[in-house]
Design a protein around this motif. Structure first.
Motif, PDB file in Angstrom:
ATOM      1  N   ASP A   1       0.847  -1.188   0.000  1.00 50.25           N
ATOM      2  CA  ASP A   1       0.000   0.000   0.000  1.00 50.25           C
ATOM      3  C   ASP A   1       0.886   1.243   0.000  1.00 50.25           C
ATOM      4  N   PHE A   2       0.785   2.059  -1.038  1.00 48.83           N
ATOM      5  CA  PHE A   2       1.568   3.292  -1.126  1.00 48.83           C
ATOM      6  C   PHE A   2       0.739   4.526  -0.791  1.00 48.83           C
ATOM      7  N   GLY A   3      -0.464   4.336  -0.302  1.00 48.70           N
ATOM      8  CA  GLY A   3      -1.336   5.454   0.026  1.00 48.70           C
ATOM      9  C   GLY A   3      -0.733   6.373   1.062  1.00 48.70           C
ATOM     10  N   GLY A   4      -0.881   7.673   0.850  1.00 46.23           N
ATOM     11  CA  GLY A   4      -0.422   8.662   1.815  1.00 46.23           C
ATOM     12  C   GLY A   4       1.059   8.993   1.731  1.00 46.23           C
ATOM     13  N   LEU A   5       1.800   8.312   0.862  1.00 49.13           N
ATOM     14  CA  LEU A   5       3.237   8.557   0.725  1.00 49.13           C
ATOM     15  C   LEU A   5       3.457   9.613  -0.369  1.00 49.13           C
ATOM     16  N   THR A   6       2.997  10.811  -0.090  1.00 47.12           N
ATOM     17  CA  THR A   6       2.897  11.853  -1.115  1.00 47.12           C
ATOM     18  C   THR A   6       4.248  12.227  -1.702  1.00 47.12           C
ATOM     19  N   ARG A   7       5.215  12.592  -0.860  1.00 44.46           N
ATOM     20  CA  ARG A   7       6.530  13.012  -1.364  1.00 44.46           C
ATOM     21  C   ARG A   7       7.269  11.831  -1.996  1.00 44.46           C
ATOM     22  N   THR A   8       7.140  10.682  -1.383  1.00 42.56           N
ATOM     23  CA  THR A   8       7.830   9.486  -1.880  1.00 42.56           C
ATOM     24  C   THR A   8       7.373   9.135  -3.286  1.00 42.56           C
ATOM     25  N   MET A   9       6.071   9.074  -3.481  1.00 40.19           N
ATOM     26  CA  MET A   9       5.551   8.660  -4.779  1.00 40.19           C
ATOM     27  C   MET A   9       5.692   9.760  -5.834  1.00 40.19           C
ATOM     28  N   ALA A  10       5.708  11.021  -5.399  1.00 45.42           N
ATOM     29  CA  ALA A  10       5.960  12.109  -6.344  1.00 45.42           C
ATOM     30  C   ALA A  10       7.376  12.001  -6.897  1.00 45.42           C
ATOM     31  N   ALA A  11       8.323  11.664  -6.023  1.00 51.42           N
ATOM     32  CA  ALA A  11       9.708  11.473  -6.471  1.00 51.42           C
ATOM     33  C   ALA A  11       9.797  10.272  -7.405  1.00 51.42           C
ATOM     34  N   PHE A  12       9.117   9.193  -7.055  1.00 51.08           N
ATOM     35  CA  PHE A  12       9.117   8.005  -7.914  1.00 51.08           C
ATOM     36  C   PHE A  12       8.539   8.330  -9.295  1.00 51.08           C
ATOM     37  N   ASP A  13       7.423   9.021  -9.315  1.00 53.35           N
ATOM     38  CA  ASP A  13       6.784   9.362 -10.593  1.00 53.35           C
ATOM     39  C   ASP A  13       7.700  10.240 -11.443  1.00 53.35           C
ATOM     40  N   ALA A  14       8.404  11.171 -10.809  1.00 50.98           N
ATOM     41  CA  ALA A  14       9.340  12.020 -11.543  1.00 50.98           C
ATOM     42  C   ALA A  14      10.469  11.187 -12.131  1.00 50.98           C
ATOM     43  N   CYS A  15      10.952  10.245 -11.350  1.00 49.23           N
ATOM     44  CA  CYS A  15      12.014   9.352 -11.841  1.00 49.23           C
ATOM     45  C   CYS A  15      11.549   8.575 -13.061  1.00 49.23           C
ATOM     46  N   MET A  16      10.334   8.072 -13.008  1.00 49.23           N
ATOM     47  CA  MET A  16       9.849   7.235 -14.096  1.00 49.23           C
ATOM     48  C   MET A  16       9.548   8.025 -15.374  1.00 49.23           C
ATOM     49  N   ARG A  17       9.568   9.336 -15.290  1.00 46.00           N
ATOM     50  CA  ARG A  17       9.475  10.163 -16.498  1.00 46.00           C
ATOM     51  C   ARG A  17      10.856  10.440 -17.097  1.00 46.00           C
ATOM     52  N   HIS A  18      11.890  10.042 -16.363  1.00 42.10           N
ATOM     53  CA  HIS A  18      13.269  10.302 -16.796  1.00 42.10           C
ATOM     54  C   HIS A  18      13.762   9.132 -17.649  1.00 42.10           C
ATOM     55  N   PRO A  19      14.336   9.387 -18.819  1.00 45.28           N
ATOM     56  CA  PRO A  19      14.769   8.297 -19.700  1.00 45.28           C
ATOM     57  C   PRO A  19      15.739   7.311 -19.069  1.00 45.28           C
TER      58      PRO A  19
END
Length: 213
Positions: free
Chosen positions: A180-198
Motif C-alpha cells: 500500500d503506497f497510500g499517503g506517501l505523497t513526497r515518496t511517490m511524487a519522487a518516484f513518478d518524476a524518476c519514471m518520467r526520466h529516460p
C-alpha cells in the motif's frame, strides 16, 4: 566495464540506473539468482560474497556492493553528480539512500524470504504479509524524512541523486507484492518524476536481456 547482475535484483537495478544517468556503456552479464547461479564456481570466483551486483572495471578490478559501486562511478565520472557538492547535502542524500538500502531492502531480500519459507516453514500468505509490513513501515519513515526537506522534483532537489537510485527499485519490488503506497505523497511524487526520466526507464527490469516477463 562489466556488470554482473540479475534483472530483478533491486541492488543491481540501482547500479543500472547510475550507469544510465551518467550515460556510461557497460557489458551486461546476467547471474540468475533463482537458479542459484550466484553459488556456482564461475561466479564465486568473481564474488566471494556470492551477491549481485559486481562491477568489473576497465582495469579488471572487481567491486561489490551497489552503494560502493555507485559512489565509485560518481567519483570516477563526476558528471552528472549523484551526490550534492556540499557536505551537508551529501550526508542527507546518503541518509535517505541508506534508509532504503540498509533498513528496508535487507528484510525483503530474496534469500531472507527463502529462509522464511524453507527453514521456518512460513506459508506464502504470511511471508507476503511480512514483506508488505516492512516495506510499508520503511517507506513511512522515508516519507517523514522527505517531509523535513525543502520541496523538490526528486528525493533531494531537482536532479536525481543516489537516493532516487535506491527508491525506484524498492517501489518496483513493493508493487510486485501489492504494498500500500497510500499517503506517501513526497515518496511517490519522487518516484513518478524518476519514471518520467529516460535513464530510469532504460534501466528497469523489463529492458534487461535476462528479463522474464
Amino acid at each position: 566495464m562489466k556488470l554482473y547482475n540479475y534483472f530483478r535484483s533491486s541492488a543491481s537495478f540501482r547500479v543500472r540506473i547510475a550507469f544510465e544517468l551518467k550515460g556510461l556503456p557497460y557489458e551486461y552479464l546476467p547471474v540468475h539468482l533463482v537458479k542459484g547461479e550466484h553459488r556456482q564456481e564461475a561466479y564465486t570466483a568473481v564474488s566471494a560474497s556470492q551477491l549481485v551486483p559486481t562491477l568489473e572495471t576497465d582495469a579488471g578490478e572487481l567491486l561489490s556492493q551497489s552503494m560502493a559501486i555507485i559512489e565509485y562511478l560518481d567519483e570516477t565520472h563526476p558528471e552528472p553528480a549523484l551526490l550534492p557538492r556540499d557536505a551537508l547535502g551529501r550526508a542527507r542524500v546518503r541518509a535517505l539512500a541508506q534508509l532504503i538500502a540498509c533498513e528496508i531492502h535487507p528484510l525483503n531480500n530474496l534469500r531472507v524470504l527463502k529462509y522464511l519459507t524453507r527453514e521456518l516453514k512460513v506459508d506464502e500468505a504470511t511471508k507476503n504479509t511480512w514483506y508488505r509490513h516492512w516495506v510499508r513501515d520503511g517507506l513511512e519513515k522515508l516519507e517523514q524524512e522527505l517531509a523535513r526537506l525543502p520541496a523538490g522534483t526528486y528525493c533531494y532537489g531537482d536532479t536525481p541523486t543516489l537516493a532516487d537510485c535506491c527508491l525506484v527499485p524498492q517501489i518496483f519490488n513493493g508493487k510486485r507484492f501489492e504494498v500500500d503506497f497510500g499517503g506517501l505523497t513526497r515518496t511517490m511524487a519522487a518516484f513518478d518524476a524518476c519514471m518520467r526520466h529516460p535513464a530510469f526507464q532504460k534501466a528497469q527490469p523489463s529492458n534487461c536481456p535476462d528479463n522474464e516477463a
